[in-house]
Scaffold this motif. Structure first.
Motif, PDB file in Angstrom:
ATOM      1  N   THR A 132       0.392  -2.380  -4.669  1.00 51.20           N
ATOM      2  CA  THR A 132      -0.594  -0.855  -4.731  1.00 51.20           C
ATOM      3  C   THR A 132      -0.330  -0.428  -3.380  1.00 51.20           C
ATOM      4  N   LEU A 133       0.428  -1.303  -2.297  1.00 56.46           N
ATOM      5  CA  LEU A 133       1.025  -0.843  -1.156  1.00 56.46           C
ATOM      6  C   LEU A 133       2.071  -0.041  -0.800  1.00 56.46           C
ATOM      7  N   VAL A 134       2.911  -0.647  -1.530  1.00 62.27           N
ATOM      8  CA  VAL A 134       4.711   0.359  -1.287  1.00 62.27           C
ATOM      9  C   VAL A 134       4.900   1.189  -1.513  1.00 62.27           C
ATOM     10  N   PRO A 135       4.155   1.433  -3.008  1.00 64.83           N
ATOM     11  CA  PRO A 135       4.348   3.030  -2.647  1.00 64.83           C
ATOM     12  C   PRO A 135       3.649   3.696  -1.675  1.00 64.83           C
ATOM     13  N   LEU A 136       3.000   3.840  -0.705  1.00 64.59           N
ATOM     14  CA  LEU A 136       1.907   4.126   0.384  1.00 64.59           C
ATOM     15  C   LEU A 136       3.040   3.668   1.641  1.00 64.59           C
ATOM     16  N   GLY A 137       4.156   3.300   1.488  1.00 61.82           N
ATOM     17  CA  GLY A 137       4.215   2.637   2.603  1.00 61.82           C
ATOM     18  C   GLY A 137       4.335   1.682   3.224  1.00 61.82           C
ATOM     19  N   PHE A 138       3.357   0.976   2.798  1.00 58.75           N
ATOM     20  CA  PHE A 138       2.979  -0.631   3.601  1.00 58.75           C
ATOM     21  C   PHE A 138       3.787  -1.918   3.130  1.00 58.75           C
ATOM     22  N   GLN A 139       3.704  -2.527   3.418  1.00 59.19           N
ATOM     23  CA  GLN A 139       4.569  -3.823   3.150  1.00 59.19           C
ATOM     24  C   GLN A 139       3.613  -5.262   3.857  1.00 59.19           C
ATOM     25  N   VAL A 140       3.688  -6.387   2.298  1.00 60.10           N
ATOM     26  CA  VAL A 140       2.571  -6.944   2.503  1.00 60.10           C
ATOM     27  C   VAL A 140       3.956  -8.233   3.576  1.00 60.10           C
ATOM     28  N   ILE A 141       3.358  -8.836   4.292  1.00 62.25           N
ATOM     29  CA  ILE A 141       4.115  -9.481   4.846  1.00 62.25           C
ATOM     30  C   ILE A 141       3.962 -11.399   5.377  1.00 62.25           C
ATOM     31  N   ASP A 142       5.318 -12.359   4.848  1.00 58.02           N
ATOM     32  CA  ASP A 142       4.548 -13.372   4.089  1.00 58.02           C
ATOM     33  C   ASP A 142       5.772 -14.420   4.812  1.00 58.02           C
ATOM     34  N   ASN A 143       6.571 -14.178   6.153  1.00 54.69           N
ATOM     35  CA  ASN A 143       7.108 -14.892   6.977  1.00 54.69           C
ATOM     36  C   ASN A 143       6.168 -14.574   7.929  1.00 54.69           C
ATOM     37  N   LYS A 144       6.716 -16.131   8.814  1.00 48.42           N
ATOM     38  CA  LYS A 144       6.417 -16.167  10.360  1.00 48.42           C
ATOM     39  C   LYS A 144       6.328 -15.651  11.116  1.00 48.42           C
ATOM     40  N   LYS A 145       8.205 -15.268  11.308  1.00 45.01           N
ATOM     41  CA  LYS A 145       8.451 -14.601  11.949  1.00 45.01           C
ATOM     42  C   LYS A 145       8.262 -13.028  12.028  1.00 45.01           C
ATOM     43  N   SER A 146       8.300 -12.703  10.798  1.00 49.54           N
ATOM     44  CA  SER A 146       8.095 -10.918  10.360  1.00 49.54           C
ATOM     45  C   SER A 146       6.325 -10.733  11.193  1.00 49.54           C
ATOM     46  N   ARG A 147       5.816 -11.319  11.034  1.00 52.94           N
ATOM     47  CA  ARG A 147       4.049 -11.226  11.618  1.00 52.94           C
ATOM     48  C   ARG A 147       3.990 -11.490  13.444  1.00 52.94           C
ATOM     49  N   ILE A 148       4.744 -12.121  13.308  1.00 51.64           N
ATOM     50  CA  ILE A 148       4.260 -11.874  15.059  1.00 51.64           C
ATOM     51  C   ILE A 148       5.115 -10.460  15.482  1.00 51.64           C
ATOM     52  N   ILE A 149       6.368  -9.929  14.571  1.00 50.06           N
ATOM     53  CA  ILE A 149       6.575  -8.737  15.427  1.00 50.06           C
ATOM     54  C   ILE A 149       5.854  -7.618  15.188  1.00 50.06           C
ATOM     55  N   GLU A 150       5.374  -7.737  13.832  1.00 51.83           N
ATOM     56  CA  GLU A 150       4.367  -7.127  13.787  1.00 51.83           C
ATOM     57  C   GLU A 150       2.968  -7.108  14.243  1.00 51.83           C
ATOM     58  N   LYS A 151       2.406  -7.993  14.994  1.00 51.75           N
ATOM     59  CA  LYS A 151       1.627  -8.336  15.663  1.00 51.75           C
ATOM     60  C   LYS A 151       1.977  -7.582  17.092  1.00 51.75           C
ATOM     61  N   ILE A 152       3.546  -7.869  17.332  1.00 48.94           N
ATOM     62  CA  ILE A 152       3.562  -6.961  19.175  1.00 48.94           C
ATOM     63  C   ILE A 152       3.862  -5.781  18.741  1.00 48.94           C
ATOM     64  N   LYS A 153       4.192  -5.280  17.367  1.00 48.72           N
ATOM     65  CA  LYS A 153       3.851  -3.894  17.834  1.00 48.72           C
ATOM     66  C   LYS A 153       2.573  -2.863  17.195  1.00 48.72           C
ATOM     67  N   ASN A 154       2.264  -3.809  16.533  1.00 51.90           N
ATOM     68  CA  ASN A 154       0.631  -3.659  16.797  1.00 51.90           C
ATOM     69  C   ASN A 154       0.073  -3.807  18.087  1.00 51.90           C
ATOM     70  N   ILE A 155       0.182  -4.662  18.767  1.00 49.54           N
ATOM     71  CA  ILE A 155      -0.836  -4.596  20.006  1.00 49.54           C
ATOM     72  C   ILE A 155      -0.104  -3.314  20.824  1.00 49.54           C
ATOM     73  N   ILE A 156       1.012  -3.202  20.374  1.00 47.09           N
ATOM     74  CA  ILE A 156       2.004  -2.049  22.046  1.00 47.09           C
ATOM     75  C   ILE A 156       1.214  -0.620  21.379  1.00 47.09           C
ATOM     76  N   ILE A 157       1.166  -0.399  19.991  1.00 46.50           N
ATOM     77  CA  ILE A 157       0.874   0.300  19.453  1.00 46.50           C
ATOM     78  C   ILE A 157      -0.973   0.904  19.876  1.00 46.50           C
ATOM     79  N   ASP A 158      -1.322  -0.020  19.673  1.00 49.30           N
ATOM     80  CA  ASP A 158      -2.620  -0.218  20.257  1.00 49.30           C
ATOM     81  C   ASP A 158      -3.444   0.021  21.751  1.00 49.30           C
TER      82      ASP A 158
END
Length: 187
Positions: free
Chosen positions: A54-80
């Motif tokens: 459901t999410l992929v066609p909307l431009g989202f992606q489920v992240i399943d590895n630890k490094k990718s999760r950390i990268i995404e958290k960094i981006k989200n903190i900066i964006i916030d």
């Protein structure tokens, strides 16, 4: 509890879209914030697959590895920090990231550079410049008010950084944007 990490969630509208899609799937989240959904119960493999499909066609992606999760958290903190808190932090970015993510900044910085092929600092600057562009287009604040709001030490520093990133001065950017606007009667 079960946490699912989502890539490309950047604003409150993304949270609303995710919530709407969860409702359609009949999945109940305990909370949704930038980059993650927390469920009360563990999702089945089938539910995870439905969510991902459901999410992929909307431009989202489920992240399943630890490094990718950390990268995404960094981006989200900066964006916030840049887009939702008017960047009124008085500590530096490295301290904020280390504190929020419970990792040494050198580790976070090296990981980010390795995966994203840019530095955290350059990503932070890019986000700030995007916010400057947005505020210039709104035309509600002076350049000195924008510099203050985004924690720049001076208007000159903001202008130099803006030109370095965009190739334009803030006033030239504003003029180009104004030239592209059509009067209401021409829309």
């Amino acid at each position: 509890m079960n946490t699912i990490f989502i890539k490309n969630m950047v604003c409150n509208r993304c949270i609303m879209v995710i919530q709407n899609e969860l409702n359609k799937l009949g999945l109940e989240a305990k909370s949704i914030k930038l980059g993650e959904i927390i469920f009360e119960k563990e999702l089945t493999q089938k539910e995870k697959k439905q969510l991902e499909d459901t999410l992929v066609p909307l431009g989202f992606q489920v992240i399943d590895n630890k490094k990718s999760r950390i990268i995404e958290k960094i981006k989200n903190i900066i964006i916030d920090l840049v887009h939702h808190q008017d960047n009124h932090i008085k500590t530096n970015l490295s301290e904020v990231l280390s504190s929020e993510l419970h990792h040494d900044y050198n580790y976070l910085s090296n990981l980010f550079s390795e995966v994203e092929s840019t530095t955290i600092e350059k990503y932070f600057i890019a986000q700030k410049i995007e916010k400057v562009k947005e505020l210039l287009v709104y035309d509600e604040l002076s350049l000195s008010e924008i510099a203050f709001r985004l924690n720049y030490s001076s208007v000159a520093y903001l202008s130099n950084q803006f030109k370095k990133v965009t190739g334009l001065t803030p006033s030239h950017f504003k003029q180009i944007r104004a030239d592209k606007r059509k009067p209401l009667d021409k829309v």
